[in-house]
Design an enzyme around this catalytic site. Structure first.
Site, short mmCIF file in Angstrom:
data_model
loop_
_atom_site.label_atom_id
_atom_site.label_comp_id
_atom_site.label_asym_id
_atom_site.label_seq_id
_atom_site.Cartn_x
_atom_site.Cartn_y
_atom_site.Cartn_z
N TYR A 220 34.07 28.75 43.68
CA TYR A 220 35.22 28.89 42.78
C TYR A 220 35.61 27.53 42.17
O TYR A 220 35.82 27.42 40.96
CB TYR A 220 36.39 29.48 43.57
CG TYR A 220 37.63 29.76 42.76
CD1 TYR A 220 37.73 30.89 41.96
CD2 TYR A 220 38.73 28.90 42.82
CE1 TYR A 220 38.88 31.16 41.23
CE2 TYR A 220 39.88 29.15 42.10
CZ TYR A 220 39.95 30.29 41.30
OH TYR A 220 41.10 30.54 40.58
N LYS B 26 35.56 26.34 38.22
CA LYS B 26 36.77 25.90 37.54
C LYS B 26 36.62 24.47 37.03
O LYS B 26 37.20 24.10 36.01
CB LYS B 26 37.99 26.06 38.45
CG LYS B 26 38.30 27.50 38.82
CD LYS B 26 38.59 28.33 37.58
CE LYS B 26 38.96 29.77 37.87
NZ LYS B 26 39.24 30.54 36.66
P1 NAP Z 1 43.82 38.87 39.44
O1 NAP Z 1 45.21 39.33 39.61
O2 NAP Z 1 42.81 39.17 40.49
O3 NAP Z 1 43.28 39.38 38.01
C1 NAP Z 1 41.97 39.09 37.62
C2 NAP Z 1 41.69 39.76 36.29
O4 NAP Z 1 40.34 39.44 35.91
C3 NAP Z 1 41.79 41.27 36.35
O5 NAP Z 1 42.38 41.75 35.17
C4 NAP Z 1 40.33 41.71 36.45
O6 NAP Z 1 40.09 42.97 35.82
C5 NAP Z 1 39.66 40.65 35.61
N1 NAP Z 1 38.23 40.54 35.91
C6 NAP Z 1 37.64 40.20 37.09
N2 NAP Z 1 36.30 40.23 36.95
C7 NAP Z 1 36.04 40.60 35.68
C8 NAP Z 1 34.86 40.80 34.92
N3 NAP Z 1 33.64 40.63 35.47
N4 NAP Z 1 34.97 41.17 33.64
C9 NAP Z 1 36.18 41.37 33.06
N5 NAP Z 1 37.34 41.19 33.73
C10 NAP Z 1 37.27 40.81 35.01
O7 NAP Z 1 43.77 37.27 39.27
P2 NAP Z 1 44.83 36.24 38.68
O8 NAP Z 1 45.45 35.55 39.81
O9 NAP Z 1 45.67 36.87 37.64
O10 NAP Z 1 43.82 35.19 38.01
C11 NAP Z 1 43.61 35.12 36.61
C12 NAP Z 1 42.87 33.82 36.29
O11 NAP Z 1 43.66 32.72 36.75
C13 NAP Z 1 41.52 33.70 37.01
O12 NAP Z 1 40.60 33.04 36.17
C14 NAP Z 1 41.87 32.84 38.20
O13 NAP Z 1 40.74 32.15 38.69
C15 NAP Z 1 42.90 31.91 37.60
N6 NAP Z 1 43.76 31.25 38.57
C16 NAP Z 1 44.56 31.98 39.42
C17 NAP Z 1 45.35 31.31 40.34
C18 NAP Z 1 46.25 32.04 41.30
O14 NAP Z 1 46.81 31.37 42.19
N7 NAP Z 1 46.44 33.34 41.17
C19 NAP Z 1 45.33 29.92 40.39
C20 NAP Z 1 44.51 29.23 39.52
C21 NAP Z 1 43.74 29.90 38.62
P3 NAP Z 1 39.72 44.30 36.64
O15 NAP Z 1 40.65 44.37 37.81
O16 NAP Z 1 39.93 45.36 35.62
O17 NAP Z 1 38.29 44.17 37.04
#
Ligand code: NAP
Length: 248
Positions: A156, A160
């Site tokens: 991961y 990133k």
């Molecule tokens: P989340 O709640 O798990 O949501 C992830 C989203 O990505 C969902 O809508 C999922 O869609 C979609 N997704 C996953 N695999 C996919 C694929 N192969 N094709 C198309 N869509 C896909 O995660 P989140 O926390 O909102 O994270 C969103 C972004 O922020 C990510 O890039 C994550 O790495 C980044 N981020 C998050 C955090 C944190 O603390 N939460 C921190 C830093 C960065 P489906 O469910 O429909 O598959």
């Protein structure tokens, strides 16, 4: 004044979490919103109506972010449906956490492909359109762990960190065409992605954050509104940390 009035945006992975919050804020600010999802079909379909309630055009595409040819189809679909593409937010992402000693090749490849290759896929497919328009804002969602690393997240963190190098290279290559490229690096944000962590780990994160709390998806989305808008027309090639001072 609505900050994104008349702009057409594509947000990947908007069925939940940060992507969903970005989609809703974008619609609230007057943008027409195309978005993708993969497994959360019901949530994806339901989002269309929520976005339309803001009086904008909205369309969901079921599209795998890691699939190169699907990205080309997606961008063509968005441009033919919306007429142009002004903002591209690469948000889709996953985790498959484990210590490096136990990490399989499959876990490495999957996370790199969904998180990093996905940005290449959409940006490559959108470049011709954006260059013709001589304008556009690309926003790639990275993470603080892409800057500082994290035990148990070698795949991961590498994905990133790769996003940051990619974002800066795109800014250098496409800047002369009026195209901006920036990364947003969230810290610990309370979504389904972090819900799976045990309470001790979550408390450990909270304690280590100077602001003593996790962030909300909407707080990341506000930064994406700014970067997509004409309030940030001279900002490109940057990484903006949204992390409660976790990184300084
Ligand atoms: P989340 O709640 O798990 O949501 C992830 C989203 O990505 C969902 O809508 C999922 O869609 C979609 N997704 C996953 N695999 C996919 C694929 N192969 N094709 C198309 N869509 C896909 O995660 P989140 O926390 O909102 O994270 C969103 C972004 O922020 C990510 O890039 C994550 O790495 C980044 N981020 C998050 C955090 C944190 O603390 N939460 C921190 C830093 C960065 P489906 O469910 O429909 O598959």
């Amino acid at each position: 004044m609505k900050l994104l009035e008349g702009k057409n945006a594509l947000i990947t992975g908007a069925s939940k979490g940060i992507g969903r919050a970005i989609a809703l804020k974008y619609a609230e600010q007057g943008a027409n919103v195309a978005f993708t999802y993969l497994s959360s079909v019901e949530k994806g379909e339901a989002l269309v109506k929520e976005l339309e309630a803001f009086g904008v055009k909205a369309k969901g595409f079921r599209s795998d972010a890691s699939d190169f040819s699907a990205a080309e189809e997606l961008i063509n679909g968005v441009v033919s449906e919306f007429g142009s593409l002004n903002i591209l937010v690469n948000n889709a992402g996953i985790t498959q956490d484990t210590l490096l000693m136990r990490m399989s090749e499959e876990q490495w490849d999957k996370v790199i492909n969904v998180n990093l290759k996905s940005c290449f896929n959409t940006v490559k497919a959108a470049t011709r359109t954006l260059m013709k328009q001589k304008a556009g804002s690309i926003i790639n969602i990275s993470s603080v762990v892409g800057v500082r690393g994290n035990a148990g997240q070698a795949n991961y963190s590498a994905s990133k960190a790769g996003i940051i190098g990619f974002t800066k290279s795109v800014a250098l290559e496409l800047g002369s065409r009026g195209i901006r490229s920036n990364a947003v690096a969230p810290g610990f944000i309370e979504t389904e992605m972090t819900e799976v962590l045990d309470e001790k780990t979550v408390q450990g994160w909270r304690d280590s954050i100077p602001m003593k709390r996790g962030g909300k998806p909407e707080e990341v989305a506000d930064c994406c509104v700014f970067l997509g808008s004409d309030q940030s027309t001279y900002i490109s090639g940057q990484v903006i940390n949204v992390c409660g001072a976790m990184l300084t």
